[in-house]
Design an enzyme around this catalytic site. Structure first.
Site, PDB file in Angstrom:
ATOM      1  N   GLU A   1       0.826  -1.226   0.000  1.00 38.34           N
ATOM      2  CA  GLU A   1       0.000   0.000   0.000  1.00 38.34           C
ATOM      3  C   GLU A   1       0.849   1.262   0.000  1.00 38.34           C
ATOM      4  OE1 GLU A   1      -2.589  -0.455   3.402  1.00 38.34           O
ATOM      5  OE2 GLU A   1      -4.063  -1.485   2.183  1.00 38.34           O
TER       6      GLU A   1
ATOM      7  N   GLU B   1      -5.249  -8.392  -0.730  1.00 40.22           N
ATOM      8  CA  GLU B   1      -5.908  -8.216   0.581  1.00 40.22           C
ATOM      9  C   GLU B   1      -7.382  -7.935   0.363  1.00 40.22           C
ATOM     10  OE1 GLU B   1      -4.441  -5.522   3.605  1.00 40.22           O
ATOM     11  OE2 GLU B   1      -2.375  -5.876   2.953  1.00 40.22           O
TER      12      GLU B   1
HETATM   13  C1  BG6 Z   1      -4.374  -2.936   4.993  1.00 41.06           C
HETATM   14  C2  BG6 Z   1      -2.993  -3.231   5.512  1.00 41.06           C
HETATM   15  O1  BG6 Z   1      -4.503  -1.567   4.865  1.00 41.06           O
HETATM   16  O2  BG6 Z   1      -5.469  -3.230   5.802  1.00 41.06           O
HETATM   17  C3  BG6 Z   1      -2.940  -4.311   6.594  1.00 41.06           C
HETATM   18  O3  BG6 Z   1      -2.108  -3.560   4.490  1.00 41.06           O
HETATM   19  C4  BG6 Z   1      -4.120  -4.146   7.527  1.00 41.06           C
HETATM   20  O4  BG6 Z   1      -1.704  -4.233   7.229  1.00 41.06           O
HETATM   21  C5  BG6 Z   1      -5.398  -4.301   6.721  1.00 41.06           C
HETATM   22  O5  BG6 Z   1      -4.110  -5.032   8.606  1.00 41.06           O
HETATM   23  C6  BG6 Z   1      -6.688  -4.290   7.533  1.00 41.06           C
HETATM   24  O6  BG6 Z   1      -6.742  -3.178   8.357  1.00 41.06           O
HETATM   25  P1  BG6 Z   1      -7.020  -3.356   9.904  1.00 41.06           P
HETATM   26  O7  BG6 Z   1      -6.886  -1.994  10.478  1.00 41.06           O
HETATM   27  O8  BG6 Z   1      -8.404  -3.889   9.999  1.00 41.06           O
HETATM   28  O9  BG6 Z   1      -6.005  -4.303  10.396  1.00 41.06           O
END
Ligand code: BG6
Length: 482
Positions: free
Chosen positions: A187, A380
């Site tokens: 990201e 993701e």
């Molecule tokens: C993404 C990141 O933005 O979102 C991760 O690359 C992160 O590191 C994921 O864990 C989910 O966000 P969160 O705040 O729910 O953990």
């Protein structure tokens, strides 16, 4: 058949949220190790990741008192064999993980890497291959050696480019026979939302305005990424290397052209790092934005040809939710992606207020496919939720199955639309410390880890209902989603 035989099913993690073992094997501390859990975070929308100089000093002073959850992760460091066996049992084709820079180069300045760290990742890759799992390695998932935060203000400094290249060249030379898929930066656009998290720096220390400091640091990251890609091309004969952004699909609040224009501007802002990393040049819209805002970038010597020579093989994204944009309500000048997320009455929200929008994923994939013409990798996606371990050690997470089913269906439809999607790795495939809130309460995994926000628990792993469901999805190559 929607998904081709080579489709990369798997799951994703990052070292700082997953690995633990922060003081073992000679590892140095990273800037993520100085983010602490803030109890009021949930109620008052405090983001522990936005560490300021004062907070940092305080965290250093109270090293032993605060809850630094990223230091613990979920102890993959000691559980990696068992964890990878679980991924193997689900039939994973790929496992997205990141390497902890400070595990190899504790301060970032060492000439030679720390042998224990080097061996640890060899062991992990070996274990993956035992189950036919291709590692998908993110070279930097936010974390940098904290020494670089303290001494040169992280990515604000152009010196970071050389230190980073020393590290990434080592990764490529050392692991190229074991790793076929790489992502340079996690990201890369996240620095615009959290300069400490994404840049390992304090904007208040800079002579530039905060926004100029952020864009300067981003420029350094883009150069570092392009030079890494170039080195990868010149020193490997196989494999692929990609970039990544946190993708935010935006919708106009109304069909008022002003709203549509604001939405388009947000979209240009969200895409511009990928524009640079795929096409090799800064888009006019962002250069124009710099001009209008008086943002002066100290351009790295030869940057134009470096960016051209360092374009990526695939474009990857995280995709969690969409945003609704209104020109009228948004009087503030936007910086970054999450300017104003108005409520969307057509979609439901997660417990953390993230809009659940599988159709938005189909829209995004079509958009990116037309815009870039390179394979797209969804590295993701997922549902952060409260899970409950029952007395007989089960987790009935039907809500997660529903979420993932709808998103896989959307990917299938996008492939039917003609999109070239190379894989899908849902986030936090084994529960890990959530990033934004630095907590265990928000879980994403197919596997439950018995640990709480304070670090109490046995750290034992338990299969959730979604574990068996995803196994079936992979075995049927996405045909059986029931
Ligand atoms: C993404 C990141 O933005 O979102 C991760 O690359 C992160 O590191 C994921 O864990 C989910 O966000 P969160 O705040 O729910 O953990």
């Amino acid at each position: 058949m929607a998904f081709n035989e080579k489709f990369l099913w798997g799951g994703a993690t990052s070292a700082s949220q997953f690995e633990g073992g922060y003081n073992e094997g000679g590892r140095g501390l990273s800037h993520m190790d100085y983010i602490r859990r803030v109890k009021k975070a949930d109620k008052e929308k405090v983001f522990p990741i936005n560490v300021t100089v004062d907070m940092f000093e305080d965290h250093k002073k109270h090293e032993d008192e605060y809850n630094f959850a990223f230091r613990r992760g979920v102890d993959f460091y000691h559980h990696y064999k068992e964890d990878i066996a679980l991924l193997g049992e689900m039939g994973f084709k790929t496992f997205r993980m990141s390497i902890s820079w400070s595990r190899l180069f504790p301060t970032g300045l060492e000439e030679k890497p720390c042998e224990d760290g080097v061996q640890f990742y060899h062991n992990v890759f070996k274990e993956c291959h035992k189950y036919g799992i291709e590692p998908l390695v993110t070279m930097i998932h936010y974390e940098i050696p904290v020494y670089l935060t303290e001494t040169i203000n992280g990515w604000e400094s152009p010196k970071m480019i050389d230190y980073f290249l020393h590290y990434t060249k080592f990764l490529i030379d050392e692991y190229k026979d074991e790793v076929n898929y790489w992502i340079t930066f996690n990201e890369i656009n996240m620095i615009m939302n959290s300069s400490y998290l994404g840049g390992g720096m304090f904007v208040e220390k800079s002579k530039k305005t905060p926004e100029a400091c952020i864009h300067q640091a981003l420029h350094h990251q883009l150069i570092a990424s392009a030079l890494t890609v170039k080195y990868f091309r010149e020193h490997t004969s196989k494999g692929m290397i990609g970039n990544m952004i946190c993708r935010l699909q935006n919708y106009a609040y109304t069909c008022n052209p002003e709203d549509v224009l604001a939405t388009q501007q947000q979209s240009q802002f969200n895409y511009f790092p990928t524009d640079i990393q795929v096409k090799g040049t800064y888009p006019t819209s962002i250069l124009n934005y710099y001009r209008k805002k008086g943002i002066e970038i100290d351009w790295y010597p030869g940057y134009e040809s470096i960016l051209k020579e360092g374009t990526v093989d695939f474009a990857s994204i995280s995709y969690y939710h969409t945003a609704v944009i209104s020109a009228e309500l948004d009087k503030a000048e936007p910086i970054g992606a999450f300017i104003r997320n108005l409520e969307n009455p057509y979609i439901k929200m997660t417990d953390w207020g993230w809009g659940i929008d599988p159709t938005g994923l189909r829209i995004t994939l079509n958009d990116m496919n037309d815009r870039y013409g390179v394979p797209i990798f969804i590295v993701e996606n997922g549902l952060g939720a409260h899970d409950e371990l029952t007395s007989d050690n089960n987790v009935h997470d039907n809500y997660r199955i529903e979420y993932l089913r709808a998103h896989i269906q959307a990917i299938k439809e996008a492939i039917g639309d003609g999109c070239n999607v190379m894989g899908y790795t849902p986030w936090g495939c084994i529960d890990l410390v959530s990033c934004g809130d630095c907590q265990m309460t928000k879980r994403y995994g197919f596997v439950y880890v018995d640990a709480d926000d304070e670090g109490n628990g046995t750290y034992q792993r338990y299969r959730k209902d979604s574990f068996y469901w995803y196994k079936k999805v992979i075995a049927s190559n996405g045909e059986d989603l029931d």
